[in-house]
Design an enzyme around this catalytic site. Structure first.
Site, PDB file in Angstrom:
ATOM      1  N   TRP A   7      -0.362  -2.208   8.899  1.00 12.73           N
ATOM      2  CA  TRP A   7      -0.860  -2.540   7.284  1.00 12.73           C
ATOM      3  C   TRP A   7      -1.108  -0.965   6.951  1.00 12.73           C
ATOM      4  O   TRP A   7      -0.492  -0.076   7.300  1.00 12.73           O
ATOM      5  CB  TRP A   7      -2.118  -3.006   7.325  1.00 12.73           C
ATOM      6  CG  TRP A   7      -2.475  -3.940   7.690  1.00 12.73           C
ATOM      7  CD1 TRP A   7      -2.579  -4.979   8.968  1.00 12.73           C
ATOM      8  CD2 TRP A   7      -2.729  -5.602   6.681  1.00 12.73           C
ATOM      9  NE1 TRP A   7      -2.710  -6.282   8.332  1.00 12.73           N
ATOM     10  CE2 TRP A   7      -2.837  -6.102   7.491  1.00 12.73           C
ATOM     11  CE3 TRP A   7      -1.832  -5.164   5.133  1.00 12.73           C
ATOM     12  CZ2 TRP A   7      -2.092  -7.837   7.008  1.00 12.73           C
ATOM     13  CZ3 TRP A   7      -1.552  -6.681   4.864  1.00 12.73           C
ATOM     14  CH2 TRP A   7      -2.229  -7.569   5.367  1.00 12.73           C
ATOM     15  N   THR A   8      -0.163  -0.806   5.363  1.00 12.64           N
ATOM     16  CA  THR A   8      -0.383   0.831   5.454  1.00 12.64           C
ATOM     17  C   THR A   8      -1.062   1.332   4.252  1.00 12.64           C
ATOM     18  O   THR A   8      -0.268   2.192   4.105  1.00 12.64           O
ATOM     19  CB  THR A   8       1.602   0.844   4.575  1.00 12.64           C
ATOM     20  OG1 THR A   8       1.820   0.119   3.724  1.00 12.64           O
ATOM     21  CG2 THR A   8       2.306   0.012   6.066  1.00 12.64           C
ATOM     22  N   GLU A   9      -2.878   1.382   4.408  1.00 10.94           N
ATOM     23  CA  GLU A   9      -3.004   2.752   3.479  1.00 10.94           C
ATOM     24  C   GLU A   9      -3.209   3.940   4.125  1.00 10.94           C
ATOM     25  O   GLU A   9      -3.164   4.694   3.423  1.00 10.94           O
ATOM     26  CB  GLU A   9      -4.386   1.952   3.702  1.00 10.94           C
ATOM     27  CG  GLU A   9      -4.440   0.495   3.293  1.00 10.94           C
ATOM     28  CD  GLU A   9      -4.734  -0.575   4.084  1.00 10.94           C
ATOM     29  OE1 GLU A   9      -4.215  -0.629   4.997  1.00 10.94           O
ATOM     30  OE2 GLU A   9      -5.634  -1.396   3.758  1.00 10.94           O
TER      31      GLU A   9
ATOM     32  N   TYR B  31      -3.015  -5.539  15.737  1.00 10.06           N
ATOM     33  CA  TYR B  31      -3.056  -4.627  14.252  1.00 10.06           C
ATOM     34  C   TYR B  31      -2.830  -3.003  14.625  1.00 10.06           C
ATOM     35  O   TYR B  31      -3.304  -2.245  14.662  1.00 10.06           O
ATOM     36  CB  TYR B  31      -4.551  -4.493  13.811  1.00 10.06           C
ATOM     37  CG  TYR B  31      -4.569  -5.576  12.017  1.00 10.06           C
ATOM     38  CD1 TYR B  31      -3.939  -6.768  12.752  1.00 10.06           C
ATOM     39  CD2 TYR B  31      -5.096  -5.234  11.618  1.00 10.06           C
ATOM     40  CE1 TYR B  31      -4.362  -7.893  11.472  1.00 10.06           C
ATOM     41  CE2 TYR B  31      -4.852  -6.629  10.479  1.00 10.06           C
ATOM     42  CZ  TYR B  31      -4.854  -7.936  10.500  1.00 10.06           C
ATOM     43  OH  TYR B  31      -5.024  -8.744  10.467  1.00 10.06           O
TER      44      TYR B  31
ATOM     45  N   ARG C  59       0.624  -0.896   0.025  1.00  6.83           N
ATOM     46  CA  ARG C  59      -0.048  -0.172   0.134  1.00  6.83           C
ATOM     47  C   ARG C  59       0.744   1.673  -0.289  1.00  6.83           C
ATOM     48  O   ARG C  59       0.749   2.284  -1.349  1.00  6.83           O
ATOM     49  CB  ARG C  59      -1.142  -0.004   1.199  1.00  6.83           C
ATOM     50  CG  ARG C  59      -2.266  -1.203   0.923  1.00  6.83           C
ATOM     51  CD  ARG C  59      -1.988  -2.370   0.479  1.00  6.83           C
ATOM     52  NE  ARG C  59      -3.524  -2.975   0.452  1.00  6.83           N
ATOM     53  CZ  ARG C  59      -3.817  -3.776   1.920  1.00  6.83           C
ATOM     54  NH1 ARG C  59      -2.645  -3.897   2.511  1.00  6.83           N
ATOM     55  NH2 ARG C  59      -4.629  -3.891   1.688  1.00  6.83           N
TER      56      ARG C  59
ATOM     57  N   ASP D 275      -1.983  -0.733  12.765  1.00 11.31           N
ATOM     58  CA  ASP D 275      -2.422   0.890  11.869  1.00 11.31           C
ATOM     59  C   ASP D 275      -3.968   1.445  12.408  1.00 11.31           C
ATOM     60  O   ASP D 275      -4.133   2.479  11.875  1.00 11.31           O
ATOM     61  CB  ASP D 275      -2.775   0.234   9.874  1.00 11.31           C
ATOM     62  CG  ASP D 275      -3.962  -1.182  10.493  1.00 11.31           C
ATOM     63  OD1 ASP D 275      -3.696  -2.024  11.442  1.00 11.31           O
ATOM     64  OD2 ASP D 275      -4.261  -1.350   9.614  1.00 11.31           O
TER      65      ASP D 275
ATOM     66  N   HIS E 131      -7.322  -9.991  -3.148  1.00 11.21           N
ATOM     67  CA  HIS E 131      -6.349  -8.919  -2.965  1.00 11.21           C
ATOM     68  C   HIS E 131      -5.402  -9.348  -4.707  1.00 11.21           C
ATOM     69  O   HIS E 131      -3.490  -8.907  -3.876  1.00 11.21           O
ATOM     70  CB  HIS E 131      -5.268  -9.428  -1.818  1.00 11.21           C
ATOM     71  CG  HIS E 131      -6.142  -8.208  -0.836  1.00 11.21           C
ATOM     72  ND1 HIS E 131      -6.668  -7.443  -0.635  1.00 11.21           N
ATOM     73  CD2 HIS E 131      -6.822  -9.673   0.255  1.00 11.21           C
ATOM     74  CE1 HIS E 131      -7.292  -7.103   0.520  1.00 11.21           C
ATOM     75  NE2 HIS E 131      -6.973  -8.214   1.216  1.00 11.21           N
TER      76      HIS E 131
ATOM     77  N   ASP F 146      -7.099 -14.596   2.466  1.00 12.33           N
ATOM     78  CA  ASP F 146      -7.606 -13.369   3.061  1.00 12.33           C
ATOM     79  C   ASP F 146      -8.831 -12.629   1.958  1.00 12.33           C
ATOM     80  O   ASP F 146      -8.198 -12.419   0.719  1.00 12.33           O
ATOM     81  CB  ASP F 146      -6.731 -12.275   3.886  1.00 12.33           C
ATOM     82  CG  ASP F 146      -6.277 -11.590   3.008  1.00 12.33           C
ATOM     83  OD1 ASP F 146      -5.747 -12.373   2.373  1.00 12.33           O
ATOM     84  OD2 ASP F 146      -6.233 -10.377   3.810  1.00 12.33           O
ATOM     85  N   GLU F 147      -9.927 -12.173   2.486  1.00 10.04           N
ATOM     86  CA  GLU F 147     -10.808 -11.143   2.003  1.00 10.04           C
ATOM     87  C   GLU F 147     -10.635 -12.116   0.165  1.00 10.04           C
ATOM     88  O   GLU F 147     -10.259 -11.264  -0.552  1.00 10.04           O
ATOM     89  CB  GLU F 147     -10.656 -10.093   2.399  1.00 10.04           C
ATOM     90  CG  GLU F 147      -9.853 -10.281   3.253  1.00 10.04           C
ATOM     91  CD  GLU F 147      -9.559  -8.225   4.431  1.00 10.04           C
ATOM     92  OE1 GLU F 147     -10.327  -7.934   4.775  1.00 10.04           O
ATOM     93  OE2 GLU F 147      -9.331  -7.847   3.584  1.00 10.04           O
TER      94      GLU F 147
ATOM     95  N   ASP G 187      -0.470  -6.952  -3.509  1.00  8.72           N
ATOM     96  CA  ASP G 187      -1.390  -6.602  -3.130  1.00  8.72           C
ATOM     97  C   ASP G 187      -2.281  -5.775  -4.108  1.00  8.72           C
ATOM     98  O   ASP G 187      -1.721  -5.286  -4.973  1.00  8.72           O
ATOM     99  CB  ASP G 187      -2.470  -5.605  -1.304  1.00  8.72           C
ATOM    100  CG  ASP G 187      -2.756  -5.956  -0.565  1.00  8.72           C
ATOM    101  OD1 ASP G 187      -4.026  -6.043  -1.476  1.00  8.72           O
ATOM    102  OD2 ASP G 187      -2.916  -6.916  -0.044  1.00  8.72           O
TER     103      ASP G 187
HETATM  104  C1  ACM Z   1      -5.712  -8.798   6.274  1.00  6.27           C
HETATM  105  O1  ACM Z   1      -5.727  -8.277   7.502  1.00  6.27           O
HETATM  106  N1  ACM Z   1      -7.046  -9.352   5.685  1.00  6.27           N
HETATM  107  C2  ACM Z   1      -5.237 -10.671   6.750  1.00  6.27           C
END
Ligand code: ACM
Ligand code: ZN
Length: 483
Positions: free
Chosen positions: A387-389, A348, A96, A350, A191, A254-255, A125
């Site tokens: 996570w770096t969004e 998490y 990100r 972030d 992703h 994931d997702e 991603d």
């Molecule tokens: C994740 O945070 N989607 C692993």
């Protein structure tokens, strides 16, 4: 009495008196029966005796001694220490937003001091592909760039890049010198917008899309009915394995929304041919093919906990438990599967301190309540992702991760029964100057455990951002333009 050391050593006996370590003769002893990461330090008046199995234990003993020495005279004592968990990981999302090689090294140096032993590198991603690829050059020509910086930042027109193989090898070597393994993550089948932007034929519809610019979950995922997709995945994994010598590869999982698979003839054919019940099992099939491929090359796979939803995942897979309301990860561990605890609500990094205060991060016992006696043995350890969004630069990353990353370090090393939050905070205060020497600006103490008013503001800001029409558009209808 406690030593001014993080993570807190598991057992220390104090005998009274203090000495200058610099005046002590250092003696090394070995005991082949000790575990690799175990060390014993006896500090007497005149001698420091370090007993370990080998070099790795010695390395940890010296990390402990360095911190003791920084606080002045050392107490005469005996330290017998062994980590609570064999896996102590930190994850950096370089997809990100990218970090420079020097920033990554600074972060690794800090993590090493606190006895982390695994760097999970999230390298691709929806918003960017960050590994140099000779086999699939479009990943770098197209997938590594987004036009418009994105994530609400209107200031830059083009953003991106990738790490060269040489740079990645430099990081791997830097980690090896610190007894840190590096695990690359190639997230699939979801992703994968950056892959699909580069090679649209790998998606169900084959339509050209762009590298994404907002956070969220995207519907365009790799087509599980297309053999070319497996050839691509095996090909890129071969290239990744040439760079990363370690035993473990993270394959994401994931997702992965199933909307495209539901409407894809190839995916539906695959479901029929393989006798699968539904699209969830199709993801299980997808994951198992990738895992078998890795196993044939002598590698082991890690995957996010959604990979358990098919109910048929290869049970050698190590599950990264991040968001699992149905506690499938704990059930997996209770039945013999290995898991790593990366709980969203605690680890998490972030998320604002108002949502995840330091005390909360520190307070998690990685032996989650749903684990039984067997399950506890199957918790390999802990990991904290950044996570770096919304973490665009290293100052923001430093603020979000320090000191919460240090809290995770202590939970990975020190048995829960020996943890003590007030004592931990006192030891954390002493880390500021070391971190600053690396260019890491730790959050001020006033931010660590915000009061109710800050928490309320964080919650209301979150609500506002969730209700912001642009965000609703991005998160609920990420592919609205190509419906
Ligand atoms: C994740 O945070 N989607 C692993
Ligand atoms: Zn398909």
């Amino acid at each position: 009495m406690t030593l001014n050391v993080i993570p807190k050593p598991n057992t220390v006996e104090f005998y009274g008196g203090e000495v200058w370590l610099s005046e002590n003769k250092v003696t090394y002893k070995t005991n082949e029966h000790y575990p690799d990461e175990y060390y014993c330090i006896e500090i007497t008046d005149g001698e420091t005796i370090i007993t370990t199995k080998g070099e790795k234990g010695r390395y940890y003993a010296h990390l402990t001694l360095t911190q003791i020495e920084e606080s002045g005279k050392a107490p005469v004592c005996k330290i017998i220490d062994l980590p609570a968990f064999s896996y102590r990981g930190f994850m950096i999302d370089s997809a990100r937003h990218m970090q420079t090689i020097d920033e990554i090294k600074a972060y690794i140096t800090a993590a090493a001091r606190f006895k982390f032993n695994t760097f999970h590198w999230h390298l691709c991603d929806d918003q960017g592909w960050r590994i140099e690829s000779e086999k699939y050059p479009r990943l770098n020509e197209i997938g590594s760039w987004r036009y418009g910086h994105g994530f609400g930042n209107p200031n830059m027109s083009k953003y991106g890049g990738y790490y060269t193989k040489e740079e990645i090898k430099e990081i791997i070597e830097f980690c090896r010198e610190r007894y840190i393994d590096v695990i690359p993550e190639i997230d699939m089948p979801g992703h994968t917008s950056a892959i699909i932007a580069s090679y649209p034929e790998l998606s169900c519809r084959g339509k050209q899309i762009g590298v994404e610019m907002q956070g969220g979950i995207y519907k365009n995922i790799l087509c599980a009915g297309n053999e070319d997709v497996f050839s691509f995945c095996f090909g890129i994994l071969d290239e990744v394995m040439e760079i990363f010598p370690g035993e473990y590869i993270h394959i994401g999982g994931d997702e992965a929304p199933k909307a495209r698979w539901c409407n894809c003839q190839k995916c539906q054919n695959r479901i029929k041919e393989e006798g699968l019940k539904n699209e969830e099992e199709l993801q299980g099939y997808f994951a198992n093919r990738i895992i078998s491929y890795l196993e044939a090359k002598g590698k082991k796979a890690l995957a996010w906990n959604e990979s358990l939803n098919s109910g048929m995942l290869n049970n050698n897979t190590i599950i990264c438990d991040w968001m699992d309301r149905k506690h499938k990860s704990e059930e997996y561990a209770n039945n013999g599967g290995k898991i790593i605890v990366e709980d969203f609500y605690h680890y998490y990094l972030d998320y604002e301190y108002g949502m995840t205060p330091l005390k909360k991060t520190y307070g998690l016992n990685p032996w989650l309540p749903e684990l039984d006696y067997i399950g506890r043995q199957n918790v390999l350890g802990v990991e904290a992702p950044i996570w770096t969004e919304y973490v665009e630069d290293f100052d923001r990353m430093s603020y979000m991760c320090f000191p919460r990353l240090i809290a995770v370090a202590e939970s990975g090393w020190t048995l829960d029964k020996y943890k003590d939050y007030e004592d931990f905070k006192a030891r954390v205060r002493n880390q500021r100057s070391f971190l600053e020497s690396l260019g890491i600006k730790m959050a001020d103490e006033s931010a660590w455990d915000p009061g109710l008013s800050v928490k309320a503001k964080v919650m209301s800001d979150r609500l506002k951002s969730i209700l912001d029409p642009a965000m609703i558009g991005a998160t609920l209808f990420p592919n609205k333009d190509d419906e």
